[in-house]
Design an enzyme around this catalytic site. Structure first.
Site, PDB file in Angstrom:
ATOM      1  N   TYR A   1       4.788  -9.215   7.403  1.00  0.00           N
ATOM      2  CA  TYR A   1       4.393  -7.824   7.650  1.00  0.00           C
ATOM      3  C   TYR A   1       4.597  -7.500   9.123  1.00  0.00           C
ATOM      4  O   TYR A   1       4.449  -8.374   9.987  1.00  0.00           O
ATOM      5  CB  TYR A   1       2.908  -7.630   7.329  1.00  0.00           C
ATOM      6  CG  TYR A   1       2.562  -7.923   5.883  1.00  0.00           C
ATOM      7  CD1 TYR A   1       2.558  -6.903   4.943  1.00  0.00           C
ATOM      8  CD2 TYR A   1       2.238  -9.214   5.477  1.00  0.00           C
ATOM      9  CE1 TYR A   1       2.236  -7.161   3.612  1.00  0.00           C
ATOM     10  CE2 TYR A   1       1.920  -9.490   4.158  1.00  0.00           C
ATOM     11  CZ  TYR A   1       1.922  -8.465   3.226  1.00  0.00           C
ATOM     12  OH  TYR A   1       1.613  -8.730   1.927  1.00  0.00           O
TER      13      TYR A   1
ATOM     14  N   TYR B   1      -4.895  -9.242   2.135  1.00  0.00           N
ATOM     15  CA  TYR B   1      -4.965  -7.828   2.537  1.00  0.00           C
ATOM     16  C   TYR B   1      -4.865  -7.760   4.056  1.00  0.00           C
ATOM     17  O   TYR B   1      -5.744  -8.244   4.765  1.00  0.00           O
ATOM     18  CB  TYR B   1      -6.279  -7.209   2.066  1.00  0.00           C
ATOM     19  CG  TYR B   1      -6.375  -7.058   0.564  1.00  0.00           C
ATOM     20  CD1 TYR B   1      -5.807  -5.963  -0.082  1.00  0.00           C
ATOM     21  CD2 TYR B   1      -7.057  -8.001  -0.203  1.00  0.00           C
ATOM     22  CE1 TYR B   1      -5.912  -5.812  -1.463  1.00  0.00           C
ATOM     23  CE2 TYR B   1      -7.172  -7.851  -1.579  1.00  0.00           C
ATOM     24  CZ  TYR B   1      -6.596  -6.764  -2.210  1.00  0.00           C
ATOM     25  OH  TYR B   1      -6.707  -6.614  -3.566  1.00  0.00           O
TER      26      TYR B   1
ATOM     27  N   ASP C   1       0.844  -1.195   0.000  1.00  0.00           N
ATOM     28  CA  ASP C   1       0.000   0.000   0.000  1.00  0.00           C
ATOM     29  C   ASP C   1       0.879   1.244   0.000  1.00  0.00           C
ATOM     30  O   ASP C   1       2.024   1.206   0.465  1.00  0.00           O
ATOM     31  CB  ASP C   1      -0.890   0.025   1.255  1.00  0.00           C
ATOM     32  CG  ASP C   1      -2.020  -0.996   1.159  1.00  0.00           C
ATOM     33  OD1 ASP C   1      -2.374  -1.373   0.029  1.00  0.00           O
ATOM     34  OD2 ASP C   1      -2.513  -1.411   2.223  1.00  0.00           O
TER      35      ASP C   1
END
Ligand SMILES: [Zn+2]
Length: 455
Positions: free
Chosen positions: A346, A418, A278
Site C-alpha cells: 500500500y 486494515y 476501500d
C-alpha cells in the site's frame, strides 16, 4: 440355406462373435430367438429393436442392427415356409405386422394381402423423426450462441423408460442400451456431421437438453471464466454495484464492466476479485487479480483487447482491466481463499498531528520490520462484521517526509490488514499502530494499493 441367406447369416454372426471374443457368451440363435420372441409379443421399429442388441458389434447404427435382424428373421421364415413348414406359416402371419415393412413383400406373396404395421411399442414410431428434427433445431440454436463445443443431455418420458426397462428385464437383454443413451449419441453425431461443432464431455460451452418425445429443447450456456487484473485510477469507486433509492451510491467496477456484458451479449457478469480495496482507495501498480464470470454469453469469441478498450472508454479511464486467459471455475475458490494470505503493498499519505523528524521515520521503519499486528475488527466495519482479534503481518514500512506533518509510507503486508487502522490505532484496537509508535495522532488521508500478489 441359399446364398443370400448364408451371406446375411455370416453378417449377423460377425457382430455376435465380435462380442463373444470380448468375453460374452452369446449365440446367433439366442439373438434371433430373443428378437423373434419380442416381435411376437410387441411391435418394435428397426431402431428400437436394434437397440436391444446395441452392444453387439461396431460401426453400424441400431437401425442397421434392427434391420439386419428383421431381414434374417423374414428370410428364415420364408425359407421354412417354402420347405412346407405350416406352423412357421402361421407364426409368420401373426408376427409380420410387428416386424413391419421388412415383412411386407413376403407377406404379400404368401397371403396375397397386406397389413397395417402398428406403432413401435417403445418410441411410437417417433424416434427417427425426433433425432432429425431436434438435431436440426439444436444446431441452429447452438450456432445462434456461437457455441463450438457442446454436450447433449436427454430427458425421456417416464412411461417410455419404464416400457423399455420392462422389456429388457423380461427378455434378459444383456446387450441393450437405453433410449436415452442412443438419443444422446445420435443427436451429437448428427450435429457434428452437419457442422464444425464438436461434442465435448469434459468442458462443453453449452449443454443442449432435449426432451423425448415432446421435442422440447433447452440450451444451458456455460459461463466464460476469464482471469485478469483491474486498476482503479480514481477514488470513490466501489467494486460491486451499490444501489440506493436515489441511484447507485458510487460508480462501480461492475458498472464499468457493463460494456463487456453488451459486447458479449451476456446475461450478466460476476466479478470474483482477490480481495477488495476501500471505496476511497485507488488500485494502481500491479492491479488486482480478478476472475470474470460472463454468464450465458451469446458471443463467445470476442477479442480480449476489444473488451479491455470498451471498459476503459465506458469508464472514462477510471477503470482499466487486462484479460489474460480463459480459466476454470475452480480457480474462483482459490482466488477467494488465497487472497487473504497473499502479499500486498500500500502507498499511504499520513497526516501527523505534530511535526515529525528523521528519528520518527527511523523508529517507524525499525518497529514495523517483520512485525506482528494484533487487530480487532475496526469500529467502522463493526456494524457488519463480527468482533474478532486478528493477527496480521507487516513485512516492511518505508517512509518519506513530504512536509513537517505529512509522510508518505509504503507498507508491505500479508493478509487482510486494515491499513487505515494501522495508522490511527483505532482507539487502541490495532496494536502496535503508527499513532502509538510516534506517540502523535496520525491519520491516513490517501490510500492506494500498489501491488497485489496473484493467488
Ligand atoms: Zn421405436
Amino acid at each position: 440355406m441359399d446364398c443370400i441367406l448364408r451371406y446375411s447369416y455370416e453378417f449377423i454372426k460377425g457382430f455376435v462373435y465380435n462380442r463373444g471374443v470380448r468375453g460374452f457368451e452369446i449365440s446367433l440363435d439366442e439373438v434371433l430367438g430373443k428378437a423373434e420372441s419380442i416381435l411376437k409379443d410387441i411391435p418394435l421399429c428397426d431402431r428400437c429393436l436394434g437397440r436391444m442388441f446395441a452392444r453387439l458389434g461396431f460401426g453400424f447404427s441400431n437401425r442397421d442392427r434392427g434391420l439386419a435382424i428383421k431381414r434374417i428373421l423374414v428370410m428364415l421364415f420364408y425359407e421354412a415356409i417354402l420347405r412346407g413348414d405350416t406352423s412357421r406359416l402361421e407364426e409368420f402371419k401373426s408376427i409380420a405386422s410387428n416386424i413391419g415393412s421388412e415383412a411386407l413383400e413376403s407377406y404379400r406373396r404368401l397371403f396375397n394381402s397386406t397389413f397395417e404395421a402398428p406403432q413401435c411399442f417403445i418410441c411410437r414410431g417417433l424416434i427417427d423423426k425426433f433425432i432429425d428434427d431436434v438435431s436440426f433445431r439444436g444446431l441452429k440454436l447452438l450456432m445462434h450462441y456461437g457455441v463450438r463445443r457442446f454436450l447433449v443431455g436427454v430427458r425421456v418420458d417416464k412411461n417410455i423408460l419404464e416400457a423399455e426397462e420392462n422389456l429388457v428385464l423380461k427378455y434378459n437383454l444383456k446387450y441393450s442400451e437405453s433410449i436415452k443413451r442412443e438419443i444422446k449419441r445420435e443427436i451429437g453425431k448428427s450435429i457434428q456431421a452437419k457442422s464444425s461443432l464438436t461434442v465435448d464431455f469434459i468442458n462443453p460451452e453449452a449443454v443442449l437438453i432435449v426432451e423425448f418425445p415432446s421435442s422440447n429443447i433447452e440450451l444451458t450456456i456455460a459461463s466464460i471464466i476469464v482471469k485478469g487484473r483491474y486498476w482503479k485510477t480514481g477514488r470513490l469507486i466501489s467494486q460491486a454495484y451499490w444501489p440506493t433509492i436515489g441511484g447507485p451510491k458510487y460508480y462501480s467496477i461492475e458498472e464499468a464492466l457493463h460494456s463487456i456484458t453488451k459486447l458479449m451479449g451476456a446475461e450478466s457478469i460476476v466479478i470474483h476479485a482477490a480481495g477488495r480495496e476501500d471505496v476511497d482507495a485507488r488500485m494502481l501498480g500491479s492491479g488486482r487479480p480478478l476472475i470474470l464470470e460472463v454468464k450465458a454469453p451469446r458471443n463467445r469469441n470476442v477479442d480480449f483487447r476489444v473488451l479491455e478498450e470498451s471498459v476503459r472508454s465506458n469508464s472514462n479511464g477510471l477503470i482499466e482491466i487486462s484479460l489474460e486467459d480463459y480459466t476454470r471455475r475452480e480457480l474462483i475458490r482459490v482466488y477467494k481463499e488465497e487472497s487473504k494470505i497473499k502479499t500486498k503493498v500500500y502507498k499511504t499519505l499520513i497526516l501527523v498531528e505534530d511535526a515529525i523528524g528523521d528519528n520518527d521515520i527511523k523508529l517507524l521503519e525499525e518497529t514495523f520490520k517483520n512485525s506482528t499486528i494484533l487487530q480487532k475488527t475496526p469500529l467502522r466495519v463493526l456494524h457488519r462484521r463480527k468482533e474478532v482479534t486478528r493477527k496480521r503481518k507487516v513485512h516492511e514500512i518505508k517512509c518519506k517526509a513530504v512536509t513537517r506533518n505529512l509522510i508518505e509510507c509504503l507498507i508491505k503486508t500479508s493478509g487482510g490488514l486494515y491499513i487505515k487502522e494501522l495508522v490511527t490505532g483505532d482507539q487502541g484496537r490495532t496494536k502496535p499502530s503508527i499513532t502509538e509508535i510516534l506517540n502523535k495522532n496520525a491519520k491516513c488521508i490517501e490510500l492506494d494499493v500498489v501491488s497485489v500478489e496473484a493467488p
